[in-house]
Design a protein around this motif. Structure first.
Motif, mmCIF file in Angstrom:
data_model
loop_
_atom_site.group_PDB
_atom_site.id
_atom_site.type_symbol
_atom_site.label_atom_id
_atom_site.label_comp_id
_atom_site.label_asym_id
_atom_site.label_seq_id
_atom_site.Cartn_x
_atom_site.Cartn_y
_atom_site.Cartn_z
ATOM 1 N N PHE A 1 0.859 -1.179 0.000
ATOM 2 C CA PHE A 1 0.000 0.000 0.000
ATOM 3 C C PHE A 1 0.898 1.233 0.000
ATOM 4 C CE2 PHE A 1 0.961 -0.892 4.367
ATOM 5 C CZ PHE A 1 1.128 0.350 4.959
ATOM 6 N N TYR A 2 0.292 2.388 -0.203
ATOM 7 C CA TYR A 2 1.039 3.645 -0.265
ATOM 8 C C TYR A 2 0.396 4.655 0.668
ATOM 9 C CZ TYR A 2 2.473 1.280 -4.474
ATOM 10 O OH TYR A 2 2.934 0.333 -5.352
ATOM 11 N N VAL A 3 1.222 5.431 1.353
ATOM 12 C CA VAL A 3 0.753 6.578 2.122
ATOM 13 C C VAL A 3 1.209 7.796 1.328
ATOM 14 C CG1 VAL A 3 0.800 7.792 4.320
ATOM 15 C CG2 VAL A 3 0.994 5.291 4.287
ATOM 16 N N VAL A 4 0.234 8.587 0.862
ATOM 17 C CA VAL A 4 0.519 9.661 -0.097
ATOM 18 C C VAL A 4 0.056 10.998 0.468
ATOM 19 C CG1 VAL A 4 0.071 10.484 -2.442
ATOM 20 C CG2 VAL A 4 0.159 8.023 -1.977
ATOM 21 N N LYS A 5 0.942 11.974 0.422
ATOM 22 C CA LYS A 5 0.606 13.366 0.764
ATOM 23 C C LYS A 5 1.163 14.219 -0.366
ATOM 24 C CE LYS A 5 1.299 16.860 4.353
ATOM 25 N NZ LYS A 5 -0.028 17.398 4.476
ATOM 26 N N LEU A 6 0.273 14.777 -1.181
ATOM 27 C CA LEU A 6 0.690 15.444 -2.412
ATOM 28 C C LEU A 6 0.819 16.954 -2.303
ATOM 29 C CD1 LEU A 6 -1.322 13.367 -5.027
ATOM 30 C CD2 LEU A 6 1.076 13.141 -4.357
ATOM 31 N N SER A 7 0.313 17.547 -1.228
ATOM 32 C CA SER A 7 0.489 18.988 -1.041
ATOM 33 C C SER A 7 0.522 19.294 0.447
ATOM 34 C CB SER A 7 -0.630 19.783 -1.722
ATOM 35 O OG SER A 7 -1.841 19.635 -1.021
ATOM 36 N N GLU A 8 1.052 20.469 0.774
ATOM 37 C CA GLU A 8 1.185 20.848 2.175
ATOM 38 C C GLU A 8 -0.173 20.951 2.859
ATOM 39 O OE1 GLU A 8 3.484 24.277 4.775
ATOM 40 O OE2 GLU A 8 3.888 24.064 2.641
ATOM 41 N N GLU A 9 -1.200 21.344 2.104
ATOM 42 C CA GLU A 9 -2.535 21.530 2.669
ATOM 43 C C GLU A 9 -3.319 20.224 2.794
ATOM 44 O OE1 GLU A 9 -1.612 23.259 -0.251
ATOM 45 O OE2 GLU A 9 -0.742 24.847 0.967
ATOM 46 N N ALA A 10 -2.960 19.220 2.018
ATOM 47 C CA ALA A 10 -3.731 17.972 1.983
ATOM 48 C C ALA A 10 -3.350 17.045 3.134
ATOM 49 C CB ALA A 10 -3.494 17.250 0.662
ATOM 50 N N ASP A 11 -4.311 16.228 3.546
ATOM 51 C CA ASP A 11 -4.033 15.169 4.508
ATOM 52 C C ASP A 11 -3.394 13.994 3.779
ATOM 53 O OD1 ASP A 11 -5.177 16.557 6.643
ATOM 54 O OD2 ASP A 11 -7.167 15.718 6.257
ATOM 55 N N ALA A 12 -2.614 13.208 4.501
ATOM 56 C CA ALA A 12 -2.062 11.979 3.923
ATOM 57 C C ALA A 12 -3.191 10.960 3.772
ATOM 58 C CB ALA A 12 -0.963 11.430 4.822
ATOM 59 N N VAL A 13 -3.175 10.217 2.677
ATOM 60 C CA VAL A 13 -4.181 9.186 2.425
ATOM 61 C C VAL A 13 -3.490 7.856 2.152
ATOM 62 C CG1 VAL A 13 -5.934 10.772 1.553
ATOM 63 C CG2 VAL A 13 -4.338 9.732 -0.028
ATOM 64 N N ILE A 14 -4.188 6.781 2.473
ATOM 65 C CA ILE A 14 -3.686 5.432 2.199
ATOM 66 C C ILE A 14 -4.318 4.956 0.901
ATOM 67 C CG2 ILE A 14 -3.644 3.038 2.983
ATOM 68 C CD1 ILE A 14 -3.696 4.141 5.857
ATOM 69 N N VAL A 15 -3.472 4.484 -0.009
ATOM 70 C CA VAL A 15 -3.925 3.971 -1.302
ATOM 71 C C VAL A 15 -3.484 2.517 -1.395
ATOM 72 C CG1 VAL A 15 -3.752 4.229 -3.807
ATOM 73 C CG2 VAL A 15 -3.661 6.258 -2.332
ATOM 74 N N CYS A 16 -4.418 1.623 -1.673
ATOM 75 C CA CYS A 16 -4.092 0.200 -1.797
ATOM 76 C C CYS A 16 -3.603 -0.100 -3.205
ATOM 77 C CB CYS A 16 -5.322 -0.645 -1.502
ATOM 78 S SG CYS A 16 -5.926 -0.427 0.187
ATOM 79 N N GLN A 17 -2.612 -0.975 -3.299
ATOM 80 C CA GLN A 17 -2.131 -1.404 -4.616
ATOM 81 C C GLN A 17 -3.187 -2.303 -5.226
ATOM 82 O OE1 GLN A 17 1.904 -2.784 -4.826
ATOM 83 N NE2 GLN A 17 1.495 -4.059 -6.585
ATOM 84 N N GLN A 18 -3.518 -2.043 -6.478
ATOM 85 C CA GLN A 18 -4.532 -2.849 -7.160
ATOM 86 C C GLN A 18 -3.903 -4.097 -7.734
ATOM 87 O OE1 GLN A 18 -6.441 -0.361 -10.031
ATOM 88 N NE2 GLN A 18 -7.518 0.821 -8.500
ATOM 89 N N GLU A 19 -4.651 -5.181 -7.679
ATOM 90 C CA GLU A 19 -4.230 -6.438 -8.289
ATOM 91 C C GLU A 19 -4.302 -6.298 -9.802
ATOM 92 O OE1 GLU A 19 -3.306 -9.317 -6.698
ATOM 93 O OE2 GLU A 19 -3.437 -8.286 -4.782
ATOM 94 N N PRO A 20 -3.325 -6.824 -10.522
ATOM 95 C CA PRO A 20 -3.426 -6.780 -11.998
ATOM 96 C C PRO A 20 -4.606 -7.626 -12.475
ATOM 97 C CG PRO A 20 -1.493 -8.021 -11.292
ATOM 98 C CD PRO A 20 -2.141 -7.466 -10.058
ATOM 99 N N ASP A 21 -5.248 -7.168 -13.551
ATOM 100 C CA ASP A 21 -6.374 -7.927 -14.116
ATOM 101 C C ASP A 21 -5.871 -9.279 -14.619
ATOM 102 O OD1 ASP A 21 -8.174 -5.920 -13.597
ATOM 103 O OD2 ASP A 21 -7.995 -5.009 -15.583
#
Length: 78
Positions: free
Chosen positions: A55-75
């Motif tokens: 999974f990924y913990v992503v914070k893309l700007s100073e104002e944004a909260d960090a979010v958790i993004v799950c890695q998707q399984e390949p089709d």
């Protein structure tokens, strides 16, 4: 001390139960410091998790909260 304004952490689920997950977190790009260990609530993940999942913990700007993004399984069909 100034905190990071933007970052991407790459995480791996080491173990979990119904309430908490033990995870490894690595900086992206990786550094010589090695992974950090953390205990996170299972409810923080927007997907079902299992041992070994990435999974990924992503914070893309100073104002944004960090979010958790799950890695998707390949089709499987493609």
């Amino acid at each position: 001390m100034k905190t990071l304004a933007t970052f991407i952490l790459v995480g791996t689920i080491d173990a979990h139960d119904g309430q908490f997950a033990t995870v490894e977190l690595n900086l992206n790009p990786a550094t010589n410091a090695g992974p950090a260990m953390a205990v996170m609530p299972v409810a923080a993940f927007p997907c079902e998790i299992k041992e070994g999942d990435t999974f990924y913990v992503v914070k893309l700007s100073e104002e944004a909260d960090a979010v958790i993004v799950c890695q998707q399984e390949p089709d499987q069909g493609c």
